[in-house]
Structure formats: structure tokens, C-alpha cells
Scaffold this active site. Structure first.
Site, PDB file in Angstrom:
ATOM      1  N   SER A 156       0.826  -1.197   0.000  1.00 31.99           N
ATOM      2  CA  SER A 156       0.000   0.000   0.000  1.00 31.99           C
ATOM      3  C   SER A 156       0.873   1.265   0.000  1.00 31.99           C
ATOM      4  CB  SER A 156      -0.952  -0.029   1.202  1.00 31.99           C
ATOM      5  OG  SER A 156      -1.918   0.992   1.118  1.00 31.99           O
ATOM      6  N   ASP A 187      -9.760  -5.484  -3.588  1.00 27.02           N
ATOM      7  CA  ASP A 187      -9.283  -4.383  -2.751  1.00 27.02           C
ATOM      8  C   ASP A 187     -10.358  -3.302  -2.635  1.00 27.02           C
ATOM      9  OD1 ASP A 187      -7.909  -2.210  -1.575  1.00 27.02           O
ATOM     10  OD2 ASP A 187      -6.022  -2.833  -2.477  1.00 27.02           O
ATOM     11  N   HIS A 239      -7.769  -5.424   0.568  1.00 26.16           N
ATOM     12  CA  HIS A 239      -6.601  -4.585   0.831  1.00 26.16           C
ATOM     13  C   HIS A 239      -5.659  -5.194   1.863  1.00 26.16           C
ATOM     14  CE1 HIS A 239      -4.389  -0.907   0.336  1.00 26.16           C
ATOM     15  NE2 HIS A 239      -4.329  -0.728   1.635  1.00 26.16           N
TER      16      HIS A 239
END
Length: 345
Positions: free
Chosen positions: A188, A262, A292
Site C-alpha cells: 500500500s 481491494d 486490501h
């Protein structure tokens, strides 16, 4: 600052990962609040975008206790490690873990540098490090950003880039690791940190690979997904993280791990980064059921990393202190995906 004394759990790597996913999924719900709020509340959030964006982008206090309760490697039955405090050039002190892989193994001179997402602390990612040790047999270096965990300072884009450079410089200067091959692995926000670091430091040849998981094109391009009413004010975001403008400069092999479910970073961001990449070797590895935070639970996740490392950093066992290193494969059964969904709901 030490963590509370606890009794280590049974050494089950998969259950550790499920616990981590459940913890971080609670943060994902927090991050999605602006997107599902009423229009009136979202308008207020939009008005705060410019002045409070650092608090929104870097929620280092989430989950609660993240600044004080840092799990240690020993909690996860990791024995050979160091807890470090590393100074930065601008006066901050960063905490870090250096975890050694099996001595004498083919990847004993390979170090993975991990950069985590925008919430939690390095202790929350230790189950991932543990799986890397077992599946790959490499060393793992985990840096805590400024303002996270027990590291000093306040997080922002410029500061996190200094922190990443500090980590690489430390490993290059350290006698034990100066001749290692490095792979930079970011999840991320950590992916944005990783791309910036690699693009600036790839010339020496010791960085042999980049691993990205669920990374965004830029913060401004992510805002419409996180705070839809603020999409017209995205230009006010001064924490830019323009990964899309840097990924084309990366000239080392790159592995793209994309969770297709996600809910924070649209999977199209990862696909566009893949398309923009000019890496000599680039591998697209979709994770069909991964969201995610649960992508690490997807079957084949660690196998993809192990195969990538074998390809870009083929190792030769050292002649000293050899141990019996057996190749280990860790497919994650669908039942664990089901459990992760149940515990995070």
C-alpha cells in the site's frame, strides 16, 4: 519502550496471518468511513482535507495502542533478530527489526527491506516476516516510519522518504549486510515509499528486485475512491506520492501482487502501474479473493515471492555454518480466507 510480557502462541504461521489481517481490517473500516458517511458529514471532511490530511493519510494511532504496543519477534518464535534504533539525518530516531534467515541457506545473503502500509506498526507485520523466513530463507529488515510505533517525529511524505533512505544506507554501511542483495517490498503506502527509494538508488546494482502489493497511482488519484465528495479538491492534497510518475524509471525486476477485491485501492491502480512499468522483468500476479489487507492470505502469495526472489537473486549456499534447509511451500487454504472474512466483519 518495551511491549507487555505475553505468552507466545503456538507456532502456526497461517493463524498468525489471519490475526494480522483481522487487526488491520478494522483499520480499513476506519479509512472507509469518509466514503460511506452522509453527504453533510463528508462535506465537513472535505473542508478539512487540506489542513488535516496528514492525520487522514497517516493514522499511526490505529489500531488503538499502535504507538505503544509493539509485538516483538520473539512473540512469533523468531529467535535470531536485533531490535535497533537508527538516527536519521534530520534528527529523528527510528525503530527497526533486523531478522536473520537460516544461516548457510541459498538466500542467506539476500535481505528483504519491508515498508508497511499507513496504519499499525512493524510488529503487526511480523507474521509476514515469519512466513518470508520460512518460505524464502532470506533476511528481513523492518523499518518503522517516523511517528509510528516508538519512532520519533511526525509522518509526512518528505520524512518517510528520508526514513526509507536511512534504512538502505544503514544496510549498505553495516558490515554484516553491505554485500547483500536487496529486495524492496512495499504494501500500500509502503509501495509508494519503495518505488521512490528504488528509483533513486538502483544504480549501484545491489537492489535486485521490487515487490509491490496493492499500491496506488498517487494520493490525489486515490482520493476520489476514499472520499468521493472531495474528488474535485484532490489538487489540495500536498501529500502527493506520485508513484505513477516514478514507476517508469524503475529498472529492476518488479513483482506486482494485486488483490482484485481491494476495497481501499482500486485494483485498476495496480494494473496501470504494471502497464507504466519499464522494468526488464515485470510479473503480474493477481489475487482473485484478496482485499486490501487479506491478500497475504491468498493461495500462492508467498510462493510468488519465493519464485521471484529465486529468479532475480539466485543464491549459492555459503560454505560455513550450514544448516539443513528444506524448501517449504505454504499454500493458504480457502478455509483461512473464510475465517479472515468472518473475523474482520
Amino acid at each position: 519502550m518495551s511491549s507487555p510480557t505475553v505468552t507466545p502462541p503456538a507456532p502456526d504461521g497461517n493463524s498468525f496471518l489471519v490475526q494480522t489481517v483481522s487487526l488491520l481490517s478494522s483499520v480499513a473500516s476506519y479509512l472507509r468511513l469518509p466514503a460511506i458517511a452522509t453527504t453533510g458529514v463528508a462535506a465537513v471532511l472535505t473542508g478539512l482535507l487540506y489542513f488535516k490530511q496528514k492525520a487522514l493519510i497517516y493514522p499511526s494511532h490505529m489500531p488503538p495502542g499502535s504507538r505503544t504496543d509493539i509485538p516483538r519477534p520473539s512473540f512469533y518464535r523468531i529467535k535470531d533478530y536485533e531490535e535497533l534504533i537508527i538516527p536519521t539525518k534530520d534528527g529523528e530516531k527510528l525503530s527497526a527489526f533486523y531478522i536473520r534467515g537460516p544461516k548457510g541457506g541459498p538466500n542467506s545473503k539476500v535481505t528483504v527491506i519491508m515498508f508497511h502500509g499507513n496504519a499499525g506498526n512493524i510488529g503487526h507485520r511480523l507474521p509476514i516476516a515469519r512466513m518470508l523466513l520460512q518460505a524464502v530463507g532470506c533476511n528481513v529488515f523492518m523499518l518503522e516510519y517516523r511517528g509510528y510505533g516508538i519512532s520519533t517525529g511526525t509522518p509526512d511524505e518528505a520524512g518517510l522518504n528520508i526514513d526509507a533512505q536511512t534504512a538502505l544506507d544503514y544496510l549498505r554501511d553495516r558490515a554484516e549486510t553491505r554485500d547483500h542483495k536487496y529486495l524492496v517490498y512495499g504494501q500500500s503506502l509502503g509501495g509508494a515509499v519503495s518505488v521512490k527509494l528504488v528509483s533513486k538508488n538502483q544504480g549501484r546494482g545491489d537492489i535486485v528486485g521490487l515487490i509491490l502489493e496493492n499500491t496506488f497511482l498517487s494520493m490525489r488519484k486515490l482520493i476520489p475512491s476514499i472520499i468521493p465528495p472531495a474528488r474535485f479538491l484532490a489538487a489540495l492534497c500536498h501529500q502527493v506520492w506520485a508513484t505513477d510518475t516514478l514507476i517508469g524509471n524503475v529498472k529492476v525486476p518488479t513483482l506486482f501482487l494485486s488483490g482484485l477485491q481491494d476495497e481501499i485501492v482500486p485494483p485498476t491502480h495496480m494494473k496501470q502501474l504494471y502497464d507504466l512499468s519499464n522494468a526488464p522483468v515485470k510479473i503480474w500476479h493477481p489475487l482473485p479473493n484478496g482485499d486490501h489487507n487479506s491478500s497475504v492470505l491468498e493461495e500462492g502469495y508467498f510462493e510468488a515471492i519465493a519464485e521471484f526472489i529465486q529468479r532475480v537473486a539466485p543464491g549459492t549456499p555459503e560454505t560455513e555454518e550450514k544448516e539443513d534447509i528444506r524448501p517449504i511451500s505454504y499454500p493458504v487454504p480457502n478455509s483461512l480466507l473464510w475465517l479472515a472474512q468472518k473475523t474482520s466483519s
